[in-house]
Design a protein around this motif. Structure first.
Motif, PDB file in Angstrom:
ATOM      1  N   ASN A  15       0.817  -1.211   0.000  1.00 41.76           N
ATOM      2  CA  ASN A  15       0.000   0.000   0.000  1.00 41.76           C
ATOM      3  C   ASN A  15       0.850   1.260   0.000  1.00 41.76           C
ATOM      4  OD1 ASN A  15      -2.412  -1.496   2.247  1.00 41.76           O
ATOM      5  ND2 ASN A  15      -2.482  -1.351   0.025  1.00 41.76           N
ATOM      6  N   MET A  16       2.080   1.142   0.474  1.00 40.33           N
ATOM      7  CA  MET A  16       2.977   2.286   0.535  1.00 40.33           C
ATOM      8  C   MET A  16       3.689   2.532  -0.799  1.00 40.33           C
ATOM      9  SD  MET A  16       3.111   3.242   3.877  1.00 40.33           S
ATOM     10  CE  MET A  16       3.050   2.581   5.556  1.00 40.33           C
ATOM     11  N   CYS A  17       3.819   1.457  -1.606  1.00 37.42           N
ATOM     12  CA  CYS A  17       4.720   1.621  -2.763  1.00 37.42           C
ATOM     13  C   CYS A  17       4.183   1.016  -4.055  1.00 37.42           C
ATOM     14  CB  CYS A  17       6.093   1.036  -2.442  1.00 37.42           C
ATOM     15  SG  CYS A  17       6.054  -0.662  -1.825  1.00 37.42           S
ATOM     16  N   HIS A  18       3.872  -0.292  -4.104  1.00 40.28           N
ATOM     17  CA  HIS A  18       3.591  -0.938  -5.383  1.00 40.28           C
ATOM     18  C   HIS A  18       2.140  -1.378  -5.569  1.00 40.28           C
ATOM     19  CE1 HIS A  18       7.032  -1.364  -8.080  1.00 40.28           C
ATOM     20  NE2 HIS A  18       7.794  -1.281  -7.002  1.00 40.28           N
ATOM     21  N   GLU A  19       1.231  -0.873  -4.751  1.00 41.35           N
ATOM     22  CA  GLU A  19      -0.181  -1.142  -5.032  1.00 41.35           C
ATOM     23  C   GLU A  19      -0.563  -0.594  -6.403  1.00 41.35           C
ATOM     24  OE1 GLU A  19      -4.013  -2.666  -4.287  1.00 41.35           O
ATOM     25  OE2 GLU A  19      -2.075  -3.008  -3.340  1.00 41.35           O
ATOM     26  N   THR A  20       0.136   0.437  -6.829  1.00 40.44           N
ATOM     27  CA  THR A  20      -0.090   0.991  -8.166  1.00 40.44           C
ATOM     28  C   THR A  20       0.120  -0.087  -9.224  1.00 40.44           C
ATOM     29  OG1 THR A  20       0.935   2.976  -7.243  1.00 40.44           O
ATOM     30  CG2 THR A  20       0.445   2.991  -9.597  1.00 40.44           C
ATOM     31  N   THR A  21       1.147  -0.889  -9.041  1.00 35.25           N
ATOM     32  CA  THR A  21       1.394  -2.022  -9.943  1.00 35.25           C
ATOM     33  C   THR A  21       0.251  -3.018  -9.884  1.00 35.25           C
ATOM     34  OG1 THR A  21       3.807  -1.829  -9.825  1.00 35.25           O
ATOM     35  CG2 THR A  21       2.910  -4.010 -10.321  1.00 35.25           C
ATOM     36  N   SER A  22      -0.217  -3.303  -8.670  1.00 35.57           N
ATOM     37  CA  SER A  22      -1.280  -4.297  -8.490  1.00 35.57           C
ATOM     38  C   SER A  22      -2.604  -3.866  -9.092  1.00 35.57           C
ATOM     39  CB  SER A  22      -1.466  -4.588  -6.995  1.00 35.57           C
ATOM     40  OG  SER A  22      -0.272  -5.065  -6.426  1.00 35.57           O
ATOM     41  N   VAL A  23      -2.775  -2.570  -9.327  1.00 33.80           N
ATOM     42  CA  VAL A  23      -3.971  -2.064  -9.997  1.00 33.80           C
ATOM     43  C   VAL A  23      -3.748  -1.979 -11.501  1.00 33.80           C
ATOM     44  CG1 VAL A  23      -5.472  -0.043 -10.264  1.00 33.80           C
ATOM     45  CG2 VAL A  23      -4.798  -0.804  -7.973  1.00 33.80           C
ATOM     46  N   ALA A  24      -2.584  -1.484 -11.907  1.00 33.39           N
ATOM     47  CA  ALA A  24      -2.337  -1.219 -13.329  1.00 33.39           C
ATOM     48  C   ALA A  24      -2.177  -2.486 -14.154  1.00 33.39           C
ATOM     49  CB  ALA A  24      -1.092  -0.340 -13.475  1.00 33.39           C
ATOM     50  N   LEU A  25      -1.341  -3.413 -13.707  1.00 34.75           N
ATOM     51  CA  LEU A  25      -1.025  -4.572 -14.542  1.00 34.75           C
ATOM     52  C   LEU A  25      -2.204  -5.521 -14.754  1.00 34.75           C
ATOM     53  CD1 LEU A  25       2.652  -5.515 -13.551  1.00 34.75           C
ATOM     54  CD2 LEU A  25       1.810  -4.057 -15.401  1.00 34.75           C
ATOM     55  N   PRO A  26      -3.025  -5.823 -13.740  1.00 36.11           N
ATOM     56  CA  PRO A  26      -4.180  -6.686 -14.031  1.00 36.11           C
ATOM     57  C   PRO A  26      -5.109  -6.120 -15.099  1.00 36.11           C
ATOM     58  CG  PRO A  26      -3.805  -6.599 -11.678  1.00 36.11           C
ATOM     59  CD  PRO A  26      -2.904  -5.562 -12.300  1.00 36.11           C
ATOM     60  N   GLU A  27      -5.311  -4.815 -15.105  1.00 31.67           N
ATOM     61  CA  GLU A  27      -6.170  -4.210 -16.124  1.00 31.67           C
ATOM     62  C   GLU A  27      -5.556  -4.343 -17.514  1.00 31.67           C
ATOM     63  OE1 GLU A  27      -6.889  -0.162 -15.089  1.00 31.67           O
ATOM     64  OE2 GLU A  27      -8.071  -0.632 -13.304  1.00 31.67           O
ATOM     65  N   SER A  28      -4.234  -4.274 -17.596  1.00 29.63           N
ATOM     66  CA  SER A  28      -3.560  -4.298 -18.893  1.00 29.63           C
ATOM     67  C   SER A  28      -3.243  -5.703 -19.384  1.00 29.63           C
ATOM     68  CB  SER A  28      -2.270  -3.476 -18.824  1.00 29.63           C
ATOM     69  OG  SER A  28      -2.544  -2.106 -18.680  1.00 29.63           O
ATOM     70  N   ILE A  29      -2.681  -6.544 -18.507  1.00 28.78           N
ATOM     71  CA  ILE A  29      -2.212  -7.865 -18.966  1.00 28.78           C
ATOM     72  C   ILE A  29      -2.703  -9.027 -18.114  1.00 28.78           C
ATOM     73  CG2 ILE A  29      -0.183  -6.926 -20.121  1.00 28.78           C
ATOM     74  CD1 ILE A  29       1.487  -7.750 -17.691  1.00 28.78           C
ATOM     75  N   GLY A  30      -3.502  -8.747 -17.076  1.00 32.33           N
ATOM     76  CA  GLY A  30      -4.149  -9.834 -16.352  1.00 32.33           C
ATOM     77  C   GLY A  30      -3.344 -10.463 -15.236  1.00 32.33           C
ATOM     78  N   VAL A  31      -2.194  -9.919 -14.879  1.00 27.82           N
ATOM     79  CA  VAL A  31      -1.421 -10.401 -13.728  1.00 27.82           C
ATOM     80  C   VAL A  31      -1.028  -9.206 -12.875  1.00 27.82           C
ATOM     81  CG1 VAL A  31      -0.547 -12.469 -14.889  1.00 27.82           C
ATOM     82  CG2 VAL A  31       0.759 -10.345 -15.021  1.00 27.82           C
ATOM     83  N   PRO A  55       2.766 -19.475 -11.428  1.00 29.14           N
ATOM     84  CA  PRO A  55       2.228 -19.467 -12.799  1.00 29.14           C
ATOM     85  C   PRO A  55       1.683 -18.085 -13.147  1.00 29.14           C
ATOM     86  CG  PRO A  55       0.698 -20.560 -11.291  1.00 29.14           C
ATOM     87  CD  PRO A  55       1.943 -20.268 -10.496  1.00 29.14           C
ATOM     88  N   LEU A  56       2.189 -17.521 -14.236  1.00 32.40           N
ATOM     89  CA  LEU A  56       1.748 -16.203 -14.691  1.00 32.40           C
ATOM     90  C   LEU A  56       1.298 -16.325 -16.144  1.00 32.40           C
ATOM     91  CD1 LEU A  56       4.611 -14.009 -13.169  1.00 32.40           C
ATOM     92  CD2 LEU A  56       2.299 -14.312 -12.275  1.00 32.40           C
ATOM     93  N   PRO A  57      -0.004 -16.354 -16.382  1.00 32.97           N
ATOM     94  CA  PRO A  57      -0.510 -16.583 -17.746  1.00 32.97           C
ATOM     95  C   PRO A  57       0.072 -15.631 -18.789  1.00 32.97           C
ATOM     96  CG  PRO A  57      -2.311 -16.692 -16.163  1.00 32.97           C
ATOM     97  CD  PRO A  57      -1.105 -16.221 -15.411  1.00 32.97           C
ATOM     98  N   TRP A  97      -4.097 -14.059 -21.484  1.00 33.28           N
ATOM     99  CA  TRP A  97      -4.427 -12.796 -20.837  1.00 33.28           C
ATOM    100  C   TRP A  97      -5.659 -12.948 -19.964  1.00 33.28           C
ATOM    101  CZ3 TRP A  97      -0.125 -10.502 -22.114  1.00 33.28           C
ATOM    102  CH2 TRP A  97       0.455 -10.772 -23.359  1.00 33.28           C
ATOM    103  N   SER A  98      -5.464 -12.932 -18.641  1.00 27.89           N
ATOM    104  CA  SER A  98      -6.570 -13.094 -17.691  1.00 27.89           C
ATOM    105  C   SER A  98      -7.232 -11.752 -17.404  1.00 27.89           C
ATOM    106  CB  SER A  98      -6.047 -13.723 -16.399  1.00 27.89           C
ATOM    107  OG  SER A  98      -5.474 -14.988 -16.644  1.00 27.89           O
ATOM    108  N   ASN A 134      -4.675  -5.340 -22.992  1.00 27.04           N
ATOM    109  CA  ASN A 134      -5.418  -4.117 -23.279  1.00 27.04           C
ATOM    110  C   ASN A 134      -4.510  -2.907 -23.451  1.00 27.04           C
ATOM    111  OD1 ASN A 134      -8.094  -5.248 -23.063  1.00 27.04           O
ATOM    112  ND2 ASN A 134      -7.758  -5.357 -20.854  1.00 27.04           N
ATOM    113  N   PHE A 135      -4.588  -2.282 -24.617  1.00 29.98           N
ATOM    114  CA  PHE A 135      -4.050  -0.931 -24.754  1.00 29.98           C
ATOM    115  C   PHE A 135      -4.985  -0.007 -23.981  1.00 29.98           C
ATOM    116  CE2 PHE A 135      -1.849  -2.681 -28.432  1.00 29.98           C
ATOM    117  CZ  PHE A 135      -0.647  -1.976 -28.433  1.00 29.98           C
ATOM    118  N   THR A 136      -4.428   0.841 -23.146  1.00 29.34           N
ATOM    119  CA  THR A 136      -5.251   1.762 -22.372  1.00 29.34           C
ATOM    120  C   THR A 136      -4.950   3.196 -22.797  1.00 29.34           C
ATOM    121  OG1 THR A 136      -3.588   1.832 -20.613  1.00 29.34           O
ATOM    122  CG2 THR A 136      -5.372   0.244 -20.370  1.00 29.34           C
ATOM    123  N   ARG A 137      -5.983   3.994 -22.875  1.00 29.30           N
ATOM    124  CA  ARG A 137      -5.810   5.406 -23.219  1.00 29.30           C
ATOM    125  C   ARG A 137      -5.502   6.190 -21.952  1.00 29.30           C
ATOM    126  NH1 ARG A 137     -11.264   6.942 -26.091  1.00 29.30           N
ATOM    127  NH2 ARG A 137     -12.015   5.553 -24.444  1.00 29.30           N
TER     128      ARG A 137
END
Length: 767
Positions: free
Chosen positions: A181-197, A610-612, A618-619, A626-629
């Protein structure tokens, strides 16, 4: 010691690192024990995982598989210094709160469980049995489970983390904020939307096969020095490395490998970054957009000339969606706007695009320079867009590589440390343990802080870390902690979080990762997951720092037994006696990842989650990448630079090379030429002149927002540095009071500590 300021001209690594390791071993009074212990660091099975960063461990292991900061972390933990009941008897907490972070932790390892005594304002010894029983009783007195917060730092093993989340959820709450929550939650939100992991797709094997690397917002030499070996190997193969970072960090410029006798004897060094672009703070998304725009132009020219396409059209058509809308947005951007937002010239962005296009297998690396911003999710998704344009995901030698901080911060998420109910295997936990997980999301770090301020939170239990010191808006938050009913710190050393406490406060001393953990079934293994999603088994190698220390799983189990109703399905005593049974439980909850856990953890090199996305599966909701605007390329929604407010600078917090997270090992930052102090602010010389400041001036730093709260830090010494105009930098966590609690990433709620609007006021320093 009088502070000194002397520019550092040497490389990272080399004799500077060797001297720093020797210095801290002597400072911690463990020259022999520490040195012998280092020989076992990052050695699987018969060794222990580094207490410091989460960078991947090579297999087979090297003879000296540690870096400067990893050695400092080990020396810090294996110190011969002890923080005993006699120390607490001699010092009231009102006195200790005036001590520095360094002074507190330099007292050494905690040795006994302690309970705060209000009459004397001191921590007094308490038996384990009394402490556990009293904590359990306080938790059961709460009006509702959600009045308790169970915080986890990234230090705890997979076994301890699993038990911690099980304790919280069986208690009835999903209040499990953590280091992410202090640092990489941004990753945990961004990457699932884009590539599913939710994590990176790159392994060390990919580093050995890549032909180009992009690095965004990461100070490798101070935060993940072992990665320099992988970057060095890539450069020796001729792979270009393009770095985007506001500050010129020495580890991203030149590196002398301490494990190379030739380099150490001759003083040779390897150039790390072939191209170094100093983006303005928060300008990464605009810089990436400029590279994407240049790629589209190059692709247009290739089509007109009848040449091979620059874009990987086959990959885009088969594996992605949203490209047309993304392309339209990128083409609409004016170069003048991209230059202004990024701080780079058009030619710099076009040059980076051409180098990127020449690579067939490209890795994009990023750190908190992307995540800790108001629009960090946008920046990360733009980086994914750039990789998707040329098919650099789901193939060897290519992919996205977020660099995590604390050693198991990624792993604890894998076994359930999360506040989001949708990420919890609710039905499996019900079938496995016969209880129903609360249907309400728990608190993030920001939510927990807001709950402390509002009075909704009554109990705060911390599994490691230094939460009070790590949080934003700390000058507002610290007074509110006294309103809590209960605070509990499971810790190895004394830090500020034990001094800023509730009505009932306890310190529970635990074993460190370097120490042998012997339970009823013998010496125990524990497991961790690194930044590349590799899971391995480890064992401690040194004797515990005291006979009264308990392991984290043992402490958690005791708290559970004192707090929760008894259940034959949760045999806490058996789990403590044999951690293999905890791993069996983990495997039942998460069979896709942890099947045959006790066997696979001992495989040479461990095993990967395992990372699809690594297989181009793409999960995502669309079933494709997903390309995101980008919604915006704004650097900071709170204060945008204007001609009317030329006095506002953009501040980023940084760490010195003599610290790890909130732990300060010393007051030297040799790569930036600062010795004996942390009270500095780094500025561009033009900004200094424009604001009427000169080197050595003392300034008070204030947050440039008007929300009714005055936030200020100082005095700090003005120090010229190679940083873009309009930008400045100062140390974390000292500058946390400048970060408003509401100043966070919009989707992920990560504090935006890399982009703080500030003003300066010159002050007269007192003698």
């Amino acid at each position: 010691m009088k502070p000194r300021f002397k520019p550092y001209r040497g490389p990272s690594g080399g004799w500077g690192s060797a001297n720093a390791v020797g210095t801290i071993l002597l400072r911690e009074r463990a020259p022999l024990t520490g040195a012998v212990t280092l020989l076992k660091q990052n050695r699987p099975i018969d060794g222990f995982a580094c207490v410091s960063c989460a960078w991947a461990k090579p297999h087979p292991s090297k003879p000296l598989a540690f870096c400067e900061n990893g050695a400092k972390a080990t020396a810090w933990e294996t110190t011969s210094l002890r923080c005993t009941p006699e120390f607490f008897a001699a010092h009231a907490l009102s006195e200790l709160r005036n001590w520095s972070d360094y002074q507190l932790e330099q007292q050494g390892r905690l040795t006994h469980p302690m309970r705060w005594d209000a009459t004397s304002d001191r921590y007094l010894p308490v038996t384990w049995e009394e402490a556990i029983a009293e904590i359990g009783a306080e938790l059961k007195r709460l009006d509702a489970p959600d009045q308790a917060v169970f915080y986890a730092s990234g230090r705890a093993s997979l076994e301890a983390s699993y038990l911690w989340q099980l304790l919280a959820r069986r208690f009835g709450t999903n209040n499990l904020p953590d280091s992410s929550n202090m640092c990489h939650e941004t990753t945990s939100v961004a990457l699932p939307e884009s590539i599913g992991v939710p994590v990176g797709t790159v392994t060390l094997n990919d580093f050995a096969k890549t032909d180009c690397l992009l690095i965004f917002g990461h100070n490798t030499s101070s935060n993940s020095p072992r990665m320099l070996h992988d970057l060095e190997a890539a450069r020796q193969r001729g792979a270009p490395i393009i770095t985007f970072n506001p500050l010129r960090e020495r580890g991203l410029e030149r590196f002398t490998n301490p494990q190379s006798p030739k380099q150490m004897l001759t003083g040779e060094s390897q150039v790390v970054s072939t191209h170094y672009h100093q983006v303005t703070i928060g300008g990464d998304a605009a810089a990436i957009a400029g590279i994407c725009k240049a790629l589209l132009t190059m692709d247009d020219a290739a089509r007109e000339a009848g040449q091979d396409r620059v874009l990987d059209i086959a990959f885009i058509e088969q594996h992605t969606q949203g490209f047309e809308a993304f392309e339209h947005v990128i083409r609409s951007y004016a170069w003048s706007m991209l230059e202004r937002r990024s701080g780079l010239s058009r030619s710099a962005m076009e040059g980076a695009a051409r180098i990127y296009a020449s690579g067939q297998r490209v890795i994009a690396i990023y750190g908190m320079g992307l995540t800790q911003h108001r629009h960090g999710v946008t920046s990360i998704q733009m980086l994914v867009n750039l990789l998707l344009m040329r098919g650099n995901l789901g193939k060897e030698g290519a992919g996205i590589c977020p660099v995590r901080g604390h050693s198991n911060v990624q792993g604890q998420r894998t076994v359930g440390i999360t506040e989001k109910v949708t990420q919890v295997p609710v039905e499996r936990l019900r079938e496995q343990f016969d209880f129903t997980v609360s249907e309400h999301d728990g608190t993030t770090t920001v939510d927990a802080c807001e709950g402390v301020l509002s009075g909704k939170i009554k109990a705060f239990l911390a599994l490691g870390g230094n939460f009070v010191r790590a949080t934003p808006d700390s000058h507002r938050l610290e007074p509110a902690w006294s309103e809590l009913r209960l605070t509990v710190q499971i810790a190895t050393k004394l830090n500020r979080s034990a001094l800023v406490h509730g009505e009932k406060a306890y310190i529970l001393p635990c074993l460190g990762r370097t120490e042998m953990d012997t339970q009823a079934s013998g010496l125990q293994y524990h497991t961790t997951e690194d930044s590349t999603a590799c899971i391995r088994a480890w064992q401690g190698v040194v004797k515990p720092a005291g006979s009264h220390l308990r392991s984290e799983p043992a402490i958690i189990a005791a708290l559970a037994k004192a707090t929760l109703p008894a259940s034959p399905l949760m045999d806490w005593d058996a789990w403590v006696a044999d951690y293999g049974l905890i791993r069996d439980a983990i495997a039942t909850t998460y069979p896709e990842t942890f099947h045959d856990f006790n066997t696979r953890m001992l495989e040479p090199g461990g095993f990967h989650r395992p990372l699809p996305a690594t297989k181009r599966e793409w999960s995502t909701d669309s079933g494709k990448a997903n390309f995101t605007r980008p919604e915006t390329l704004a650097i900071n929604d709170d204060v945008e630079p204007t001609t009317e407010r030329r006095d506002v600078l953009n501040l980023m917090t940084v760490r010195s090379n003599d610290q790890f997270n909130t732990t300060v090992y010393g007051y030297d930052d040799r790569f930036r030429g600062v010795y004996g102090t942390r009270s500095v602010i780094f500025m561009h010389c033009n900004d200094m002149a424009r604001l009427g400041l000169k080197e050595g001036d003392q300034v008070q730093v204030s947050t440039a927002v008007d929300d009714g709260v005055q936030r200020s830090v100082g005095p700090l010494r003005v120090t010229p540095h190679d940083i873009p105009e309009g930008c400045c930098a100062a140390y974390y966590p000292e500058c946390n009071p400048l970060v408003p609690l509401w100043h966070h990433e919009k989707k992920a709620k990560v504090p935006a500590a890399k982009s703080i609007p500030i003003t300066l006021r010159r002050v007269i320093a007192t003698a």
